[in-house]
Design an enzyme around this catalytic site. Structure first.
Site, PDB file in Angstrom:
ATOM      1  N   SER A 102      -2.326   8.691   6.066  1.00 51.57           N
ATOM      2  CA  SER A 102      -1.359   7.749   6.615  1.00 51.57           C
ATOM      3  C   SER A 102      -0.709   8.338   7.874  1.00 51.57           C
ATOM      4  O   SER A 102      -1.417   8.731   8.792  1.00 51.57           O
ATOM      5  CB  SER A 102      -0.348   7.411   5.515  1.00 51.57           C
ATOM      6  OG  SER A 102       0.190   6.141   5.700  1.00 51.57           O
ATOM      7  N   ASP A 207      -5.777  -1.656   0.090  1.00 53.20           N
ATOM      8  CA  ASP A 207      -4.560  -1.061   0.675  1.00 53.20           C
ATOM      9  C   ASP A 207      -3.630  -2.173   1.162  1.00 53.20           C
ATOM     10  O   ASP A 207      -3.975  -2.887   2.101  1.00 53.20           O
ATOM     11  CB  ASP A 207      -4.952  -0.128   1.841  1.00 53.20           C
ATOM     12  CG  ASP A 207      -3.776   0.683   2.350  1.00 53.20           C
ATOM     13  OD1 ASP A 207      -2.623   0.205   2.245  1.00 53.20           O
ATOM     14  OD2 ASP A 207      -3.998   1.798   2.861  1.00 53.20           O
ATOM     15  N   HIS A 235      -3.381   2.286  -1.068  1.00 54.96           N
ATOM     16  CA  HIS A 235      -2.947   3.274  -0.082  1.00 54.96           C
ATOM     17  C   HIS A 235      -3.042   4.698  -0.635  1.00 54.96           C
ATOM     18  O   HIS A 235      -3.337   5.632   0.114  1.00 54.96           O
ATOM     19  CB  HIS A 235      -1.517   2.955   0.366  1.00 54.96           C
ATOM     20  CG  HIS A 235      -1.118   3.636   1.634  1.00 54.96           C
ATOM     21  ND1 HIS A 235      -1.818   3.480   2.813  1.00 54.96           N
ATOM     22  CD2 HIS A 235      -0.102   4.483   1.913  1.00 54.96           C
ATOM     23  CE1 HIS A 235      -1.242   4.211   3.757  1.00 54.96           C
ATOM     24  NE2 HIS A 235      -0.204   4.820   3.239  1.00 54.96           N
TER      25      HIS A 235
HETATM   26  N1  TYC Z   1       2.436   5.186   7.174  1.00 47.48           N
HETATM   27  C1  TYC Z   1       3.083   5.316   5.873  1.00 47.48           C
HETATM   28  C2  TYC Z   1       2.757   6.669   5.296  1.00 47.48           C
HETATM   29  O1  TYC Z   1       2.691   7.595   6.025  1.00 47.48           O
HETATM   30  C3  TYC Z   1       2.741   4.260   4.916  1.00 47.48           C
HETATM   31  C4  TYC Z   1       3.033   2.888   5.373  1.00 47.48           C
HETATM   32  C5  TYC Z   1       2.101   2.168   6.064  1.00 47.48           C
HETATM   33  C6  TYC Z   1       4.233   2.298   5.070  1.00 47.48           C
HETATM   34  C7  TYC Z   1       2.344   0.869   6.437  1.00 47.48           C
HETATM   35  C8  TYC Z   1       4.495   0.999   5.431  1.00 47.48           C
HETATM   36  O2  TYC Z   1       3.791  -0.983   6.449  1.00 47.48           O
HETATM   37  C9  TYC Z   1       3.550   0.291   6.092  1.00 47.48           C
HETATM   38  N2  TYC Z   1       2.580   6.854   3.999  1.00 47.48           N
END
Ligand code: TYC
Length: 254
Positions: A102, A207, A235
């Site tokens: 992420s 995800d 995710h």
């Molecule tokens: N990028 C975040 C992470 O590092 C996760 C995330 C992605 C949260 C998208 C919200 O809309 C979103 N885990």
């Protein structure tokens, strides 16, 4: 055994966990508000310790790398990328691979692009190089931490306390939303052509946070990269399907 330590990098005492005795050094990079403890339990426990020396870090302002308090200046991903590379150099690893989840994946993309001689191989999942209007909506849906799942919220509040968790989550939404104002919502798309190392992109077909478009975009713009879809993955696919994930990644790294 897994050790915990701190080392001063760019003026900040950074916390990390380390395990394994292998020649192949690997850095695990957590996501937003993530840490070595919260994000990589199954990797630290079960990845092959004969083949790999595994380091998982807490970026500045996250996990046990507080103080300083986390902030999100326009270059926060570049700052994390510099900290991550400088950490591995401070630990005396000459070359290393990066496994980024992420936000940690974004950091890893930037580090690999900027340090082609240091980064051996790259694995990213749940990562994105641009911010779209759809992403902005998804970010704003998690701004209010009372809407997070009970389980994750509890874990976060244990680590950070309610106040820091809530404040930093809002600051993150504002921080990442800054990229929507740039041409094409650019975070690091301009750097993707500079990534020369073997790159493996993994994505969870279910995800809910990061649309599949982002994995396909990375695959298209990173020359020679490999894309693997885990149809049932969300995710947190590396936690939920840890065994399959570890095997996939170990095979790619060898
Ligand atoms: N990028 C975040 C992470 O590092 C996760 C995330 C992605 C949260 C998208 C919200 O809309 C979103 N885990």
């Amino acid at each position: 055994s897994i050790t915990s330590a701190k080392i001063k990098v760019n003026g900040v005492p950074l916390h990390y966990k380390q395990t394994g005795q292998g020649d192949h050094a690997v850095l695990l990079l957590p996501g937003m508000l993530g840490s070595s403890q919260s994000d990589f339990g199954p990797q630290l426990k079960s990845m092959n310790k004969q083949l790999f020396t595994i380091v998982a870090w807490d970026p500045r302002g996250y996990g046990h790398s507080i103080p300083p308090a986390r902030d999100f200046p326009p270059d926060f991903f570049e700052r994390d990328a510099r900290d991550a590379v400088d950490l591995m150099q401070a630990l005396k690893f000459k070359k290393f691979s990066l496994l980024g989840w992420s936000d940690g994946g974004i950091t890893a993309l930037i580090a690999a692009a900027k340090h082609p001689t240091l980064v051996h191989k790259l694995v990213v999942w749940g990562a994105n190089a641009v911010v779209t209007q759809e992403d902005l909506k998804l970010y704003n849906a998690i701004r209010d931490v009372s809407k997070w799942s009970e389980k994750i919220r509890k874990q976060m509040e244990e680590m950070y306390g309610h106040e820091y968790f809530a404040k930093t989550c809002e600051a993150w939404v504002d921080g990442i939303s800054q990229f929507a104002d740039k041409p094409d919502g650019n975070i690091c798309q301009h750097l993707l052509p500079h990534i020369k190392c073997p790159t493996f992109i993994i994505h969870g077909g279910k995800d809910p946070l990061v649309p599949q478009f982002h994995a396909e975009y990375l695959h298209k713009h990173i020359k020679g990269s490999r894309l693997f879809l885990m149809p049932e993955g969300k995710h947190n696919l590396h936690l939920r399907f840890a065994e399959e994930f570890n095997k996939l990644v170990e095979d790619f790294l060898q």
